[in-house]
Each structure stands twice: as structure tokens, then as C-alpha cells.
Design a protein around this motif. Structure first.
Motif, PDB file in Angstrom:
ATOM      1  N   ASN A 286       0.865  -1.172   0.000  1.00  0.00           N
ATOM      2  CA  ASN A 286       0.000   0.000   0.000  1.00  0.00           C
ATOM      3  C   ASN A 286       0.909   1.231   0.000  1.00  0.00           C
ATOM      4  N   THR A 287       0.925   1.956  -1.112  1.00  0.00           N
ATOM      5  CA  THR A 287       1.799   3.133  -1.225  1.00  0.00           C
ATOM      6  C   THR A 287       1.296   4.241  -0.310  1.00  0.00           C
ATOM      7  N   VAL A 288       2.200   4.733   0.554  1.00  0.00           N
ATOM      8  CA  VAL A 288       1.844   5.795   1.498  1.00  0.00           C
ATOM      9  C   VAL A 288       2.301   7.149   0.971  1.00  0.00           C
ATOM     10  N   CYS A 289       3.587   7.266   0.664  1.00  0.00           N
ATOM     11  CA  CYS A 289       4.174   8.498   0.121  1.00  0.00           C
ATOM     12  C   CYS A 289       5.326   8.114  -0.790  1.00  0.00           C
ATOM     13  N   TYR A 290       5.708   9.028  -1.660  1.00  0.00           N
ATOM     14  CA  TYR A 290       6.876   8.797  -2.503  1.00  0.00           C
ATOM     15  C   TYR A 290       7.486  10.146  -2.870  1.00  0.00           C
ATOM     16  N   ASN A 291       8.746  10.103  -3.278  1.00  0.00           N
ATOM     17  CA  ASN A 291       9.439  11.302  -3.725  1.00  0.00           C
ATOM     18  C   ASN A 291      10.595  10.858  -4.608  1.00  0.00           C
ATOM     19  N   PHE A 292      11.115  11.785  -5.407  1.00  0.00           N
ATOM     20  CA  PHE A 292      12.260  11.483  -6.259  1.00  0.00           C
ATOM     21  C   PHE A 292      13.432  12.375  -5.880  1.00  0.00           C
ATOM     22  N   THR A 293      14.629  11.806  -5.881  1.00  0.00           N
ATOM     23  CA  THR A 293      15.837  12.572  -5.587  1.00  0.00           C
ATOM     24  C   THR A 293      16.158  13.468  -6.778  1.00  0.00           C
ATOM     25  N   PRO A 294      17.082  14.429  -6.623  1.00  0.00           N
ATOM     26  CA  PRO A 294      17.495  15.239  -7.769  1.00  0.00           C
ATOM     27  C   PRO A 294      18.094  14.407  -8.903  1.00  0.00           C
ATOM     28  N   TYR A 302       5.913   2.725   2.183  1.00  0.00           N
ATOM     29  CA  TYR A 302       4.761   1.848   1.957  1.00  0.00           C
ATOM     30  C   TYR A 302       4.498   1.009   3.203  1.00  0.00           C
ATOM     31  N   ASN A 303       3.328   0.397   3.259  1.00  0.00           N
ATOM     32  CA  ASN A 303       3.009  -0.559   4.313  1.00  0.00           C
ATOM     33  C   ASN A 303       2.228  -1.719   3.716  1.00  0.00           C
ATOM     34  N   ASP A 304       1.823  -2.648   4.573  1.00  0.00           N
ATOM     35  CA  ASP A 304       1.176  -3.873   4.083  1.00  0.00           C
ATOM     36  C   ASP A 304      -0.313  -3.697   3.806  1.00  0.00           C
ATOM     37  N   TYR A 305      -0.918  -2.732   4.469  1.00  0.00           N
ATOM     38  CA  TYR A 305      -2.348  -2.517   4.260  1.00  0.00           C
ATOM     39  C   TYR A 305      -2.708  -1.091   4.644  1.00  0.00           C
ATOM     40  N   ASN A 306      -3.842  -0.632   4.171  1.00  0.00           N
ATOM     41  CA  ASN A 306      -4.289   0.735   4.417  1.00  0.00           C
ATOM     42  C   ASN A 306      -4.501   0.978   5.912  1.00  0.00           C
ATOM     43  N   ASN A 307      -4.115   2.179   6.377  1.00  0.00           N
ATOM     44  CA  ASN A 307      -4.237   2.618   7.778  1.00  0.00           C
ATOM     45  C   ASN A 307      -3.233   1.946   8.714  1.00  0.00           C
TER      46      ASN A 307
END
Length: 395
Positions: A286-294, A302-307
Motif C-alpha cells: 500500500n503506497t503511502v508516500c513517494y518522492n524522487f531525488t534530484p 509503503y506498508n502492508d495494508y491501508n491505515n
């Protein structure tokens, strides 16, 4: 006689005083001239020096502290604010304006009111593309001036910008469902492609503006089906059409010849515009947040399930390697990465990790007034309500 002597003595004292004052004046003038000569030789911008000695009311004062900065910096909004790294400056998009902010003194280097009702920003190198999603207007700016502002014939769905300033834009089309067009900085159209499979939800262009990719969504048997298209600019048909698993695509991002596909429950990488490699299997995360480096590397929380409050933070290299990983407890609200560090915003802390081994470097306590963060080098810039402040994460 005594009266004349007193008068002569007064004149002598006045003459000495006038001579001393003239000497001081000429010394000051000589110093100023010398400074101007040095500034000219060193090509120092006089207006920049003036900024150091000008207070917030615009008054010039030699007593101004040249080390003073303007953080925290006031914004014109506290909601729907996006803060991004634009060529080592802060690019700040609010519902009404865009500002390029110097990161040392918090001085606005470039700012304008965009007038868009639903502004969405993409950046690369010195360029910022702002589209009015759902409308027809868009504009391209660098860190000091506007390159162009344009109005298209169809409503804009999404767009992206390359490091050379070329842009790709997906719009609704009267002939087909969607149109994809690539423009250079002179607004010359370099490519146009019509698509009738479905509606385009995300689009990407690589740094050299030679490749594009986009995801279109269609409905089949009451289920949404996403298809990924890759194209080489200069051709008239896709290089590949790839059926994606049952997921909602959040972002496409090129890293050289590789393309990250980040979805709500899936992460994959397309190599050479045609082969999809699964990094995290659909439905297993379960994707929580993401970002890209320069350097365009993906950093994923990420985690295994929502909440769930038991999260993993991982660096995903362009080839799919996920060696660097750590556990993060709590509700992750935002992450931001530089080339060497990554910071995570939770409900109660900003935690900074080394990107190489994911070892914790620093933790600072925050409250829920912090909306987002932007990592630049060892500094974390913090968006709190209608302010931008900074924290040195290396200290």
C-alpha cells in the motif's frame, strides 16, 4: 584687546573644526569610492548589496545585519501549497501565485500571480511548467523569467517538462478522446498523437526530451483498465502498449532509459521503452508516500495494508534494486529526498535518514501545523500554515 584675542581664538578653533570635518568627509568619500572600485572589479551586484542593508520597510541602513535572513517566509495561502526544489531554489506554488525563493536569505528572486483555478506544477532543472488542469492555459517559466504562456484548443489533463525546457501536454480532443503534443521552448510543435483508448491520467518526458510515456484509463466490465504507452519523439506510433495490473497510477518518472511506474498498490520499472519489470507486486503493498531525488531515484514509503502505522522506507534504484530500507512507525504524511538524505514527516516528528544506508541522522518534534517538507542538501524546509521555515538537519 582681550576681546579681540578671544575672537581670534574662536576663529582658530572653528577653522580647526572645519578642517577636521572636511578631512572626515573626504576619508568617507575615499572609502566609498574604493568600495565601488572593488565591487566593480569583482563584478558584485550593487542591488544585491543594497538588499543586505534594507529593512522590511524598504529603508536603507548601514546598521542592518548582513547575516540576517527572512525566514520564516510569509506565504499568501496556508492551503494547497506545493514546495519543490527548482535548481537548488525553492519553487512555491500557491492557489494564486508562484515564487522562486532564495534558500539562504528567503529573498524572492522571481514571483508572479498565475490566475489559474486548478494549478498543477511539474519541474525539471531550471524549468517549471504550470498547467491549469481542466482548463486550456499553461505557462513555462525558468527561475528568473517567463518563457511563454499559451492557451490550447483542448482542456488540459496533465503535462510534464524536460530539463531542456521541452514540454509534453495531454488534452481532451474533439477528434479522438485525447491528444498528446510535445513543444519546444519556442512553442514549435515537435510531435502530436491522438488516442482513443481512454483518458490520460499521467504523462512523462525524459530529461533529453527524446522519449515520452503516458497512462490511459478505460472501463471494461465495470472495472477500470490502465494501459501504459511509450513513444520515442519523432515517431508516429507508440513503441509499446503495456497493460498494467489493477491499480491506480500515481506518477510516471524517467530515470535515463528507465521509467518508474508508481501506483497505489504497485511499483514497476519499464526499461528501453518496452519491458515492464515488477518491483512490488500489485496488491502486495500500500503506497503511502513517494518522492524522487534530484538524480531521479525513487524513494518510497509503503506498508502492508491501508491505515497501518508500521511502514517501510525504501530507496528504489533505476534497475529495480531495493537494498536500502528502514522501518518507520507512525502516520507518514510526507517525504522529501535530496541526493544524500531523505526526511519523513509524521504526525509528531521530522525524521532524517542517510539515503545510502537508511540510518537515522536526526529527529525533531513537530505538531500538526506542519503541512509538508522539502529536503535540500542538509536543510529541511518546512511548510507550516502560511509560513516557510527551515531546519538544518545536519545539526
Amino acid at each position: 584687546m582681550a576681546g579681540n584675542q578671544r575672537e581670534m581664538h574662536k576663529k582658530e578653533l572653528k577653522a580647526k573644526k572645519d578642517k577636521r570635518n572636511k578631512t572626515i568627509v573626504w576619508i568617507v568619500i575615499a572609502v566609498i569610492v574604493a568600495i565601488l572600485i572593488v565591487m566593480k572589479v569583482c563584478e558584485i551586484n550593487i542591488n544585491t548589496v543594497k538588499e543586505h542593508f534594507t529593512d522590511s520597510n524598504g529603508k536603507f541602513s548601514l546598521s542592518q545585519d548582513i547575516n540576517k535572513n527572512n525566514f520564516p517566509y510569509n506565504l499568501d495561502s496556508s492551503q494547497n501549497v506545493v514546495v519543490k526544489n527548482v535548481n537548488n531554489k525553492l519553487g512555491i506554488l500557491t492557489p494564486s501565485s508562484f515564487t522562486v525563493l532564495d534558500t539562504k536569505k528567503a529573498v524572492a528572486k522571481y514571483t508572479f500571480d498565475h490566475g489559474y483555478s486548478n494549478p498543477v506544477i511539474k519541474t525539471s532543472g531550471i524549468y517549471s511548467l504550470i498547467v491549469d488542469q481542466g482548463s486550456t492555459k499553461l505557462r513555462l517559466d525558468n527561475t528568473s523569467e517567463n518563457v511563454y504562456e499559451n492557451e490550447l484548443s483542448g482542456n488540459i489533463l496533465c503535462g510534464d517538462v524536460a530539463k531542456n525546457g521541452n514540454t509534453v501536454v495531454a488534452t481532451l480532443s474533439g477528434d479522438k478522446l485525447c491528444n498528446v503534443s510535445v513543444y519546444n521552448k519556442s512553442l514549435d510543435k515537435k510531435m502530436s498523437y491522438d488516442l482513443d483508448y481512454g483518458y490520460i491520467v499521467d504523462i512523462a518526458i525524459n530529461n533529453s526530451a527524446s522519449k515520452i510515456a503516458f497512462v490511459a484509463v478505460n472501463s471494461k466490465n465495470a472495472q477500470l483498465k490502465a494501459k501504459l504507452y511509450t513513444m520515442n519523439i519523432g515517431t508516429d506510433k507508440p513503441k509499446a502498449e503495456i497493460d498494467l495490473p489493477n491499480c491506480n497510477v500515481l506518477n510516471l518518472k524517467y530515470n535515463s532509459d528507465n521509467l518508474y511506474v508508481v501506483a497505489d498498490n504497485f511499483v514497476g520499472i519499464v526499461s528501453n521503452q518496452k519491458k515492464l519489470k515488477t518491483v512490488f507486486e500489485c496488491g502486495k503493498i500500500n503506497t503511502v508516500c513517494y518522492n524522487f531525488t534530484p538524480n531521479d531515484e525513487l524513494v518510497l514509503a509503503y506498508n502492508d495494508y491501508n491505515n497501518s502505522t508500521e511502514n517501510k522506507l525504501v530507496r528504489v534504484r533505476a534497475g529495480g534494486n531495493t537494498k536500502s530500507e528502514t522501518k518507520v512507525s507512525g502516520n507518514i504524511r510526507y517525504i522529501s529526498a535530496s541526493s544524500s538524505t531523505v526526511s519523513v514527516l509524521t504526525n509528531s516528528n521530522i525524521i532524517t535518514y542517510s539515503l545510502g544506508n537508511m540510518k537515522e541522522k536526526k529527529k525533531i518534534s513537530v505538531d500538526d501545523s506542519v503541512k509538508s517538507i522539502c529536503q535540500m542538501g542538509s536543510t529541511v524546509f518546512v511548510h507550516r500554515q502560511s509560513l516557510i521555515d527551515k531546519s538544518e538537519s545536519g545539526k
